[in-house]
Design an enzyme around this catalytic site. Sequence first.
Site, mmCIF file in Angstrom:
data_model
loop_
_atom_site.group_PDB
_atom_site.id
_atom_site.type_symbol
_atom_site.label_atom_id
_atom_site.label_comp_id
_atom_site.label_asym_id
_atom_site.label_seq_id
_atom_site.Cartn_x
_atom_site.Cartn_y
_atom_site.Cartn_z
ATOM 1 N N ASP A 164 25.896 25.903 7.652
ATOM 2 C CA ASP A 164 25.672 24.744 8.521
ATOM 3 C C ASP A 164 25.239 23.492 7.754
ATOM 4 O OD1 ASP A 164 26.288 26.399 10.679
ATOM 5 O OD2 ASP A 164 24.208 27.047 10.870
ATOM 6 N N GLN A 175 29.939 29.818 5.841
ATOM 7 C CA GLN A 175 28.570 30.236 5.494
ATOM 8 C C GLN A 175 28.082 29.473 4.260
ATOM 9 O OE1 GLN A 175 30.926 33.205 6.170
ATOM 10 N NE2 GLN A 175 30.495 32.465 8.220
ATOM 11 N N ALA A 217 31.711 31.638 11.620
ATOM 12 C CA ALA A 217 31.597 30.240 11.190
ATOM 13 C C ALA A 217 31.712 29.311 12.396
ATOM 14 C CB ALA A 217 32.708 29.911 10.197
ATOM 15 N N GLY A 218 31.028 28.185 12.317
ATOM 16 C CA GLY A 218 31.173 27.138 13.324
ATOM 17 C C GLY A 218 31.141 25.814 12.596
ATOM 18 N N HIS A 219 32.304 25.198 12.430
ATOM 19 C CA HIS A 219 32.404 23.959 11.664
ATOM 20 C C HIS A 219 32.717 22.808 12.617
ATOM 21 C CE1 HIS A 219 33.387 26.307 7.710
ATOM 22 N NE2 HIS A 219 32.276 26.702 8.300
ATOM 23 N N ARG A 269 22.065 29.749 19.160
ATOM 24 C CA ARG A 269 20.665 30.047 18.814
ATOM 25 C C ARG A 269 20.027 28.857 18.120
ATOM 26 N NH1 ARG A 269 21.086 35.297 15.104
ATOM 27 N NH2 ARG A 269 22.954 34.187 14.440
ATOM 28 N N LYS A 324 29.870 21.525 6.221
ATOM 29 C CA LYS A 324 31.137 21.759 5.493
ATOM 30 C C LYS A 324 32.324 21.247 6.291
ATOM 31 C CE LYS A 324 30.147 26.091 5.426
ATOM 32 N NZ LYS A 324 28.791 26.043 5.983
#
Length: 436
Positions: free
Chosen positions: A13, A222, A39-41, A301, A16
Site C-alpha cells: 500500500d 505487496q 493486492a489493491g492498487h 480493514r 504502487k
Amino acid sequence: MPATVIVGLQWGDEGKGKTTDFLAEQVAMVVRYQGGDNAGHTVVTGDEVFKLHLVPSGVLYRHITSVIGNGVVVNPATLISELDMLAGRGIDVARVRVSRSAHVTMPYHVALDRAMERRLDGAKVGTTGRGIGPTYGDRAWRIGLRMEDLLDEAVLRERIGRALPDKNQLLASLGEAAFELDRLVDLGLGWGQRLRPHLDDTTWLVQDALRRGDHVLLEGAQGTLLDLDHGSYPYVTSSNPVAGGACTGGGIGPLQVDEVMGVMKAYATRVGSGPFPTELLDEIGRGIAARGHEVGTTTGRPRRVGWFDAVPLRYAVAVNSVSSIMLNKIDILSGLDPIRLCVAYDIDGRRVEHWPSSAIELARAQPVFEEFAGWSEPIHGVRSLADLPENARRYVTALEDHAGVPIVLVSVGPERTQTIERAWRPMRHRPAAPLA
Ligand code: GDP
Ligand code: IMO
Ligand code: MG
C-alpha cells in the site's frame, strides 16, 4: 531492452498503483509478476478512481498491453468481474493477457485460507482471506491448477479430482462444508470459456517486447517486508514481491532489468498481524490514518500506522537493488510537528541498525527516533521540489540519505498530476552509507 521493476519497499500500500500509472504513460507493456487479488492498487485520474486487484495498473492507457504473468495466482471470478467493471467504464480490456501457466485460486483455497485463520485465532496472520497461501501452497506441492487447465474438461476433472478429496477432508476437520467435483468442473470450464481470448504464453510476449526495444514495466504487489523470504515470517504473504520475483514471475532474466524503482510512502502502514516497531497507537497515528484514508483496498480493514522506519528501508534497497525511489503521500504529513523518523532499534540495550531477519528479535525492537521540524501548509498543489516547504525538503533529503539512492519522484496527492518530477538523475546504484 529497457525493463523497469516497480517494487514496494514497505508492507504494501505504498502507492504502487499511482507509481505504475504515472510511469505507464511512457511504456508499451505492464506486467504483474506475483501476488493475486490480495493486492489493491488505486489509480486516480481526474475524478475517476479505479481500484485494481489483478489487472495491471497500466490498463487505463489504450496503448498498453497489460500482462498477468506466470507468477500471479488468479481467482478467475475476481478477474472476470474486474474486466467487466473496466469495460463498463469504457476501458478497452482486449489487450489484457493472462499467462496460461498462472495458477488458479479455487473456492476451496479461499475456504481453507479463512478456516485456517479462524483456527489460528490469536496467532492469525491476518490474511486478506483470498486464498493466496493455499494456492501458492498447492503450486509448490505440484497439485495446483493452471489457467490453461480451465480449457480442457478432461484435464480439469483429473486435476481437481486428484486434489479435492484431501481438501475436503481438511475442510471437514475445520468444520467446513465440502466442495463437489462436478460443480467445480462446471465453474472452471465457464471461467475457461470466458477467459480463453486472454490466455497467452506471456513469457514470449514479454521477451518479444524487450527484443523489439519496447519499454516494459513490471508491477509488484505487496511489499518487501511482506516477502515470503525477506519479510517477518510467518507474518508475510506467500509470494516474492521483491524485484527478483519479477524475473521468476514475469518471465525475464536478471540482466534484462535495468531499473528498479522502489515505492515508499512518507510514513508506514501495515495491514494484518506481525511486528511493526514504529507503530503509533495514539492520536497522531489515528490522525495520519484518517488523513491518509488508510483503509485496506481489498478488505476494508483499518491499516495500522507508524512513523517511517529507515532500518528496513536500507534492507529493502539492498535486496531489491533499488536504483531510484518514488516517495508518496508526503502531503499527509502537513500539519504534523515534529515528524519522527526511526533510524535504528534498541534491542535488549543494543543499538541495532541492521534489519533483523528474526521476527522474535524484531518483536523486542524499540525504535530510536530522529526528529524533524514539520510544516503546516498544504502541499497538494506543489509541482517542483524547490516549492516544497524547507522542512519538507529536509525530510525528503534525510530519507534519501538513508536509502542511498535518489528519490526521483515525489507525490503530493493521489491524482496522476499531483507529482513532483525531480531532475532525472542517472539510475545508478549508489551504495548506502556504511552501517555502524
Ligand atoms: P498500492 O497497493 O501500493 O497500490 O497502494 P494503495 O492504492 O493500496 O494505497 C495507496 C493510497 O494512497 C491510494 O488510495 C492512493 O490513491 C493514495 N495515494 C497515492 N499517492 C498519494 C499521495 O501522494 N498523496 C495522497 N494523499 N494519496 C496518495
Ligand atoms: P498491495 O499490493 C498490504 C498482507 C495481509 C497479511 C499478509 C498475508 O495492495 O500493496 P495474504 O492474503 O497475502 O496471505 O495475507 O499480507 N497483504 C497486504 N498488505 N497490501 C497488500 O497488497 C497486501 N496483500 C497482502 O494483510 O498481513
Ligand atoms: Mg494496496
